[in-house]
Design a protein around this motif. Structure first.
Motif, mmCIF file in Angstrom:
data_model
loop_
_atom_site.group_PDB
_atom_site.id
_atom_site.type_symbol
_atom_site.label_atom_id
_atom_site.label_comp_id
_atom_site.label_asym_id
_atom_site.label_seq_id
_atom_site.Cartn_x
_atom_site.Cartn_y
_atom_site.Cartn_z
ATOM 1 N N PHE A 9 0.804 -1.227 0.000
ATOM 2 C CA PHE A 9 0.000 0.000 0.000
ATOM 3 C C PHE A 9 0.833 1.271 0.000
ATOM 4 O O PHE A 9 0.334 2.337 -0.327
ATOM 5 N N LYS A 10 2.085 1.168 0.395
ATOM 6 C CA LYS A 10 2.987 2.311 0.365
ATOM 7 C C LYS A 10 4.148 1.998 -0.563
ATOM 8 O O LYS A 10 4.426 0.830 -0.860
ATOM 9 N N LYS A 11 4.837 3.040 -1.013
ATOM 10 C CA LYS A 11 5.929 2.867 -1.963
ATOM 11 C C LYS A 11 6.959 1.854 -1.475
ATOM 12 O O LYS A 11 7.412 0.987 -2.212
ATOM 13 N N VAL A 12 7.373 1.972 -0.219
ATOM 14 C CA VAL A 12 8.310 1.014 0.372
ATOM 15 C C VAL A 12 7.686 0.521 1.673
ATOM 16 O O VAL A 12 8.093 0.896 2.764
ATOM 17 N N GLY A 13 6.675 -0.299 1.540
ATOM 18 C CA GLY A 13 5.954 -0.787 2.712
ATOM 19 C C GLY A 13 5.951 -2.302 2.773
ATOM 20 O O GLY A 13 6.485 -2.988 1.904
ATOM 21 N N LYS A 14 5.330 -2.802 3.806
ATOM 22 C CA LYS A 14 5.217 -4.245 4.003
ATOM 23 C C LYS A 14 4.300 -4.846 2.945
ATOM 24 O O LYS A 14 3.333 -4.221 2.512
ATOM 25 N N VAL A 15 4.619 -6.061 2.523
ATOM 26 C CA VAL A 15 3.804 -6.772 1.533
ATOM 27 C C VAL A 15 2.814 -7.673 2.271
ATOM 28 O O VAL A 15 3.203 -8.448 3.147
ATOM 29 N N TYR A 16 1.546 -7.563 1.906
ATOM 30 C CA TYR A 16 0.494 -8.361 2.530
ATOM 31 C C TYR A 16 -0.084 -9.332 1.500
ATOM 32 O O TYR A 16 -0.194 -9.008 0.312
ATOM 33 N N TYR A 17 -0.495 -10.501 1.981
ATOM 34 C CA TYR A 17 -1.099 -11.508 1.108
ATOM 35 C C TYR A 17 -2.616 -11.345 1.089
ATOM 36 O O TYR A 17 -3.248 -11.102 2.130
ATOM 37 N N PHE A 18 -3.182 -11.499 -0.118
ATOM 38 C CA PHE A 18 -4.632 -11.457 -0.293
ATOM 39 C C PHE A 18 -5.067 -12.612 -1.177
ATOM 40 O O PHE A 18 -4.275 -13.160 -1.950
ATOM 41 N N GLU A 50 1.236 -19.907 -5.362
ATOM 42 C CA GLU A 50 0.870 -20.719 -4.207
ATOM 43 C C GLU A 50 1.996 -20.681 -3.174
ATOM 44 O O GLU A 50 3.182 -20.748 -3.534
ATOM 45 N N VAL A 51 1.608 -20.554 -1.902
ATOM 46 C CA VAL A 51 2.570 -20.561 -0.806
ATOM 47 C C VAL A 51 2.099 -21.551 0.252
ATOM 48 O O VAL A 51 0.944 -21.976 0.252
ATOM 49 N N GLY A 52 2.996 -21.895 1.161
ATOM 50 C CA GLY A 52 2.658 -22.833 2.224
ATOM 51 C C GLY A 52 1.660 -22.250 3.204
ATOM 52 O O GLY A 52 1.593 -21.027 3.406
ATOM 53 N N ASP A 53 0.866 -23.116 3.833
ATOM 54 C CA ASP A 53 -0.160 -22.672 4.786
ATOM 55 C C ASP A 53 0.448 -21.862 5.932
ATOM 56 O O ASP A 53 -0.183 -20.944 6.459
ATOM 57 N N ASP A 54 1.687 -22.211 6.346
ATOM 58 C CA ASP A 54 2.310 -21.541 7.476
ATOM 59 C C ASP A 54 2.775 -20.122 7.143
ATOM 60 O O ASP A 54 3.141 -19.350 8.032
ATOM 61 N N GLU A 55 2.759 -19.751 5.874
ATOM 62 C CA GLU A 55 3.181 -18.403 5.474
ATOM 63 C C GLU A 55 2.022 -17.416 5.434
ATOM 64 O O GLU A 55 2.230 -16.221 5.195
ATOM 65 N N VAL A 56 0.828 -17.900 5.674
ATOM 66 C CA VAL A 56 -0.375 -17.060 5.534
ATOM 67 C C VAL A 56 -1.045 -16.869 6.881
ATOM 68 O O VAL A 56 -1.197 -17.806 7.665
ATOM 69 N N VAL A 57 -1.415 -15.614 7.163
ATOM 70 C CA VAL A 57 -2.181 -15.294 8.367
ATOM 71 C C VAL A 57 -3.665 -15.308 7.995
ATOM 72 O O VAL A 57 -4.113 -14.517 7.172
ATOM 73 N N GLN A 58 -4.380 -16.230 8.581
ATOM 74 C CA GLN A 58 -5.808 -16.361 8.293
ATOM 75 C C GLN A 58 -6.632 -15.440 9.188
ATOM 76 O O GLN A 58 -6.219 -15.100 10.288
#
Length: 288
Positions: A9-18, A50-58
């Motif tokens: 969401f920001k130019k140099v910000g954290k990447v979030y999974y959707f 696709e990523v592992g289940d442990d990499e995603v915050v549900q």
């Protein structure tokens, strides 16, 4: 495995999974997503994969749609409104005589909230300021106090190396940096030499630490007792990158000599120590 898409969401910000659902997005695209703060406009920095289940915050929030022209227009309008909101807030801060420094203003994409970021030496009672701003903008107001590192990331600038700040160009998240890193890298524990413009330890100390950790595992530390081709001695100093040790031979009046790490064997290792007085004086540099 879970199918995700990385949004920033920001130019140099954290990447979030959707959750991309059936929407096909690639890096460089823009999308409208559902977040805990409401609907937001974000940039795709990692395409669908696709990523592992442990990499995603549900639970994984959904991507609503690919951004359209109306979304781009709203984003531009919000940027213009942020500029006027910044000026207005500065005036209100002066009127209320608050000891705080306004750093940035951010409009929520759907304009249902305005965030004002500020720095201050201590706690600030800004309740009257919030009421005043709410009466002007007729929307929800949130004031968020940030640290000096976050201020540097938002404002930007040049570091002592002459290059733009790492935090405002490519560091998505701050990494922990410690005085011990500076000590292990053989740097002078002079605050002016190991701290950035923000007044905290330089983020770049973290970059080479892994290499220094590897070298420290194979290099005796100062105070170690080692066996050299000329007999036993005590390590006085080390040059990790060159693999050289300054050793004073035991029972000898000869001056200390330099030996290569490969020419000595370890008898008893030393410990990298940070003087308590130094640590106490520099502890402030480790704060976020």
């Amino acid at each position: 495995m879970i199918k995700v898409c990385g949004i920033r969401f920001k130019k140099v910000g954290k990447v979030y999974y959707f959750d991309p659902g059936d929407i096909d997005l690639a890096a460089g695209d823009f999308a409208i997503v559902e977040t805990s703060r409401g609907v937001e406009f974000g940039e795709v920095v990692m395409g669908v994969r696709e990523v592992g289940d442990d990499e995603v915050v549900q639970p994984l929030k959904p991507i609503v749609r690919r951004a359209n022209e109306a979304d781009y227009k709203r984003l531009r309008d919000n940027k213009q409104r942020e500029e006027s909101a910044f000026s207005m807030c500065q005036k209100k801060i002066a009127q209320h005589k608050l000891d705080m420094k306004l750093i940035d203003v951010e409009y929520a994409f759907d304009s249902n909230k305005i965030l004002f970021y500020f720095t201050a030496e201590g706690r600030v009672d800004f309740r009257d300021l919030v009421k005043d701003l709410a009466s002007v903008f007729r929307t929800r107001i949130e004031l968020r106090q940030i640290g000096v590192r976050d201020e540097a990331k938002m404002v930007g600038g040049l570091g002592i190396c002459g290059r733009p700040f790492c935090c405002s160009t490519h560091l998505g998240e701050f990494q922990p940096v410690s005085i011990k890193m500076a000590k292990e890298q053989g740097l002078s524990l002079n605050p002016a030499k190991i701290s950035g413009t923000c007044g905290r330890l330089m983020c770049c100390l973290k970059y080479e630490q892994e290499a220094y950790d590897d070298l420290l595992r194979i290099t005796p530390k100062p105070g170690a007792i080692v066996k050299t081709p000329n007999g036993r001695g005590v390590v006085l100093d080390t040059n990790l990158l060159r693999g050289k040790l300054k050793i004073k031979l035991q029972g000898s009046d000869a001056p200390a000599q330099y030996y290569s790490v490969k020419d000595i064997s370890l008898v008893k290792d030393g410990v990298v120590k940070v003087d308590k007085k130094e640590l106490s004086a520099l502890r402030e540099l480790e704060r976020n």
